[in-house]
Design a protein around this motif. Structure first.
Motif, PDB file in Angstrom:
ATOM      1  N   PHE A 147       0.805  -1.213   0.000  1.00 33.70           N
ATOM      2  CA  PHE A 147       0.000   0.000   0.000  1.00 33.70           C
ATOM      3  C   PHE A 147       0.848   1.278   0.000  1.00 33.70           C
ATOM      4  CE2 PHE A 147      -3.117  -3.054   1.629  1.00 33.70           C
ATOM      5  CZ  PHE A 147      -4.238  -2.706   0.899  1.00 33.70           C
ATOM      6  N   GLN A 150       0.296   3.641  -3.017  1.00 36.08           N
ATOM      7  CA  GLN A 150      -1.054   4.198  -2.947  1.00 36.08           C
ATOM      8  C   GLN A 150      -1.112   5.346  -1.945  1.00 36.08           C
ATOM      9  OE1 GLN A 150      -4.196   2.193  -0.633  1.00 36.08           O
ATOM     10  NE2 GLN A 150      -5.244   1.845  -2.591  1.00 36.08           N
ATOM     11  N   PHE A 182     -11.573   0.409  -5.297  1.00 33.06           N
ATOM     12  CA  PHE A 182     -10.275  -0.055  -4.848  1.00 33.06           C
ATOM     13  C   PHE A 182     -10.322  -0.341  -3.352  1.00 33.06           C
ATOM     14  CE2 PHE A 182     -10.298   4.517  -4.381  1.00 33.06           C
ATOM     15  CZ  PHE A 182      -9.611   4.774  -3.193  1.00 33.06           C
ATOM     16  N   LEU A 218      -4.294  -4.960  -6.938  1.00 34.51           N
ATOM     17  CA  LEU A 218      -3.323  -3.957  -6.497  1.00 34.51           C
ATOM     18  C   LEU A 218      -1.896  -4.448  -6.727  1.00 34.51           C
ATOM     19  CD1 LEU A 218      -2.677  -1.272  -5.038  1.00 34.51           C
ATOM     20  CD2 LEU A 218      -2.854  -2.524  -2.883  1.00 34.51           C
ATOM     21  N   GLU A 221      -1.082  -4.539 -10.498  1.00 32.48           N
ATOM     22  CA  GLU A 221      -0.807  -3.213 -11.054  1.00 32.48           C
ATOM     23  C   GLU A 221       0.589  -2.727 -10.673  1.00 32.48           C
ATOM     24  OE1 GLU A 221      -3.931  -0.719  -9.641  1.00 32.48           O
ATOM     25  OE2 GLU A 221      -5.392  -1.416 -11.141  1.00 32.48           O
TER      26      GLU A 221
END
Length: 252
Positions: A147, A150, A182, A218, A221
């Motif tokens: 994360f 992000q 998301f 996620l 990507e």
């Protein structure tokens, strides 16, 4: 395309195998760690409790119910006379802090769209093995560094990890109808249960989402295949016959 078989790494039939797996994953690597979630059956999904209350997916109905639950809980919490001193004060879950309010609601076992995770492997093993003794369990895991990008690209998402008493107002994610949904992390460490269990949540902008394919999307990507030689996201199952032995091991 997400396929649960593709991220299922093993089937464990004894406690020794669980110990070996735990020893392969350091609890902390720098400032990030592994997140684990134990489920007493092999659901093959990561579904929050709130959506299990619906037989028909109605986003409008879910939005109304969720807003009303948050509002009613705030009013009740404000008047709660026997609230323990380690619980957050009402201002920390007031207007502008809906996600933190949901975290406290989860503490009181009110169904929410939040999904609980723990950085403590054996806590998650307990939740996987403490019920449904005749059924195989499953454990999910991911490395929390997935994360990072992000949160770095959106400071509002980073604010959801702010443990200060007066954090910035939360971004409007619950009922902001994104063209692409998301999953993101929420870690305010706002209630004692989450602190004790080294817990945090994943949340989706889609109230009915299965978090598993969103987590897979996620890492796809970001082109993250593994972290320190371990899959960045995965799942394994635990034999039903192993459950009681695992609980006994934890008790001892």
């Amino acid at each position: 395309m997400f396929d649960v078989k593709s991220i299922t790494i093993d089937h464990f039939s004894n406690v020794a195998a669980l110990i070996d797996f735990a020893n392969q994953k350091p609890i902390t690597v720098g400032q990030k760690n592994w997140a684990f979630r134990g489920q007493p059956e092999t659901y093959k999904t990561l579904l929050p409790s709130f959506q299990r209350q619906f037989t028909i997916k109605s986003y409008g109905t879910a939005e109304i119910i969720e807003k009303r639950l948050i509002e009613d809980f705030r009013n009740h919490y404000l008047e709660l006379k026997d609230r323990s001193t380690d619980m957050p004060s009402p201002h920390r879950i007031s207007t502008g802090y809906d996600l933190r309010c949901l975290s406290v609601m989860q503490h009181y076992e009110i169904p929410t769209r939040l999904l609980d995770w723990s950085s403590h492997f054996w806590t998650s093993v307990y939740f996987a093995c403490a019920s449904e003794p005749g059924k195989n369990a499953e454990m999910w895991f991911y490395h929390r560094s997935i994360f990072d990008q992000q949160q770095a690209s959106d400071f509002q998402l980073a604010s959801l990890l702010d443990i200060n008493d007066q954090p910035n107002a939360e971004p409007h994610l619950l009922h902001n109808h994104h063209s692409k949904h998301f999953v993101f992390e929420l870690d305010p460490r706002i209630n004692p249960r989450m602190k004790e269990q080294q817990g945090h949540h994943t949340v989706s902008t889609d109230v009915f989402a299965d978090h598993a394919p969103l987590l897979y999307e996620l890492i796809t990507e970001l082109n993250i295949k593994d972290i320190y030689g371990q899959p960045a996201f995965g799942r394994f199952t635990i034999e039903a016959a192993c459950k009681s032995k695992a609980i006994q091991f934890l008790a001892e």
